[in-house]
Design an enzyme around this catalytic site. Structure first.
Site, mmCIF file in Angstrom:
data_model
loop_
_atom_site.group_PDB
_atom_site.id
_atom_site.type_symbol
_atom_site.label_atom_id
_atom_site.label_comp_id
_atom_site.label_asym_id
_atom_site.label_seq_id
_atom_site.Cartn_x
_atom_site.Cartn_y
_atom_site.Cartn_z
ATOM 1 N N ASP A 174 0.856 -1.194 0.000
ATOM 2 C CA ASP A 174 0.000 0.000 0.000
ATOM 3 C C ASP A 174 0.887 1.237 0.000
ATOM 4 O O ASP A 174 1.382 1.666 1.040
ATOM 5 C CB ASP A 174 -0.923 0.003 1.218
ATOM 6 C CG ASP A 174 -1.940 1.149 1.168
ATOM 7 O OD1 ASP A 174 -1.705 2.135 0.433
ATOM 8 O OD2 ASP A 174 -2.964 1.051 1.859
ATOM 9 N N HIS A 214 0.421 7.812 4.143
ATOM 10 C CA HIS A 214 1.026 7.115 5.273
ATOM 11 C C HIS A 214 2.525 7.375 5.415
ATOM 12 O O HIS A 214 3.165 6.789 6.290
ATOM 13 C CB HIS A 214 0.767 5.621 5.123
ATOM 14 C CG HIS A 214 -0.674 5.292 4.922
ATOM 15 N ND1 HIS A 214 -1.630 5.505 5.894
ATOM 16 C CD2 HIS A 214 -1.349 4.819 3.837
ATOM 17 C CE1 HIS A 214 -2.815 5.157 5.424
ATOM 18 N NE2 HIS A 214 -2.670 4.735 4.188
ATOM 19 N N ILE A 218 -0.644 9.141 8.763
ATOM 20 C CA ILE A 218 -1.382 8.234 9.640
ATOM 21 C C ILE A 218 -1.030 6.785 9.315
ATOM 22 O O ILE A 218 -0.528 6.467 8.233
ATOM 23 C CB ILE A 218 -2.903 8.443 9.513
ATOM 24 C CG1 ILE A 218 -3.383 8.133 8.083
ATOM 25 C CG2 ILE A 218 -3.285 9.857 9.925
ATOM 26 C CD1 ILE A 218 -4.887 8.199 7.907
ATOM 27 N N GLY A 250 -5.066 1.797 7.955
ATOM 28 C CA GLY A 250 -6.123 1.117 8.693
ATOM 29 C C GLY A 250 -5.920 -0.384 8.715
ATOM 30 O O GLY A 250 -6.185 -1.053 9.720
#
Length: 285
Positions: free
Chosen positions: A188, A193, A208, A211
């Site tokens: 990803d 991120h 961040i 998830g």
């Protein structure tokens, strides 16, 4: 409107071959925090190829996540700004235990498009099978902020009543400062991120955590704590991403036994237990 719901759902599925090796599984396990302490015999089943047990959430990144969320956002009928995209939820159904190495066919499509008013929700379904039959099905619910309001179907509610009583088990798991940088090597590459400038464009003070990294860390905690470390007992795993996690924070993971399932709630300790994962159910044998 950048999203044409009818066109997206009617589009031909994308099919491709994926493959993975024990090295990919080991990298994924390290990306979700396995290996602490490094010589612990329980951790070695995630980090040593001669003892390797595959955590089922590896299915979300096997073959580098192909077809994947980014690929799904380029399907016919969809044209969106990546900075407006958030992963809203994930459902994984296991048809068989995930092998440590394999080659399979992944078929991805837009299963549904829901109108939530202020956002559109894309349900991206990936079905994976090998020569022996189905392996797993992944449903990713993707929120695209600012793309709702066209009068479409709102879709089903994923909200559940809170678990009753005190949790059967509560554990805390630290998130390393470099956790997102390590996890993204499993496929990803969203700059949200890793790139501080991109994160600010998306409305966050800094990058961040993925998830799906929190998703994997949570499943590992449940397997290790309530399922005797047996990764093959997991049958399905569904969650709603209720809030973000910043690298360096601590996850508080609360678990409730409910027959053949475990209900889970995850929060960020340093932000007054701000919700991170909600409506989370892990079905098991």
């Amino acid at each position: 409107m950048p999203i044409d719901a009818a066109k997206a759902v009617a589009a031909e599925p994308r099919t491709g071959e994926i493959s993975w090796t024990p090295k990919d599984v080991l990298l994924y396990h390290l990306g979700i925090g396995a290996g602490v302490p490094a010589t612990d015999r329980h951790e070695l089943r995630y980090t040593l190829e001669s003892r390797l047990h595959v955590l089922p959430s590896f299915a979300t990144v096997a073959g580098a996540g192909a077809p994947g969320v980014i690929s799904g956002l380029s399907m016919p009928g969809i044209e969106v700004d990546l900075a407006r995209v958030l992963h809203g939820g994930q459902t994984l159904t296991l048809h068989r235990p995930v092998p440590a190495a394999g080659t399979a066919t992944a078929t991805g499509r837009i299963a549904a498009v829901h109108d939530k008013g202020t956002a559109a929700v894309l349900v991206m379904r990936t079905e994976v099978a090998d020569t022996d039959g189905p392996l797993w099905t992944n449903d990713a619910q993707i929120f695209v902020r600012g793309e709702g309001g066209w009068g479409g179907d709102r879709g089903p509610s994923t909200r559940l009543d809170p678990p009753a009583g005190e949790p059967d088990k509560t554990v805390e798991r630290p998130v390393r400062e470099d956790q997102a940088l390590l996890y993204r090597l499993s496929g990803d590459w969203n700059p949200l991120h890793a790139d501080p400038e991109f994160a600010k464009l998306a409305g966050f003070e800094r990058p961040i955590l993925h998830g799906l990294c929190t998703y994997g860390m949570t499943l590992k905690a449940v397997v290790d704590t309530l399922l005797g470390g047996d990764t093959t007992r997991v049958r399905s795993y569904a969650t709603r991403f209720a809030g973000v996690v910043y690298p360096g924070e601590t996850l508080r993971i609360r678990m409730w036994r409910q027959g053949g399932a475990v209900r889970v709630a995850v929060s960020a300790v340093e932000r007054d237990d701000a919700p991170v994962l909600a409506d989370t159910v892990i079905a098991h044998m």
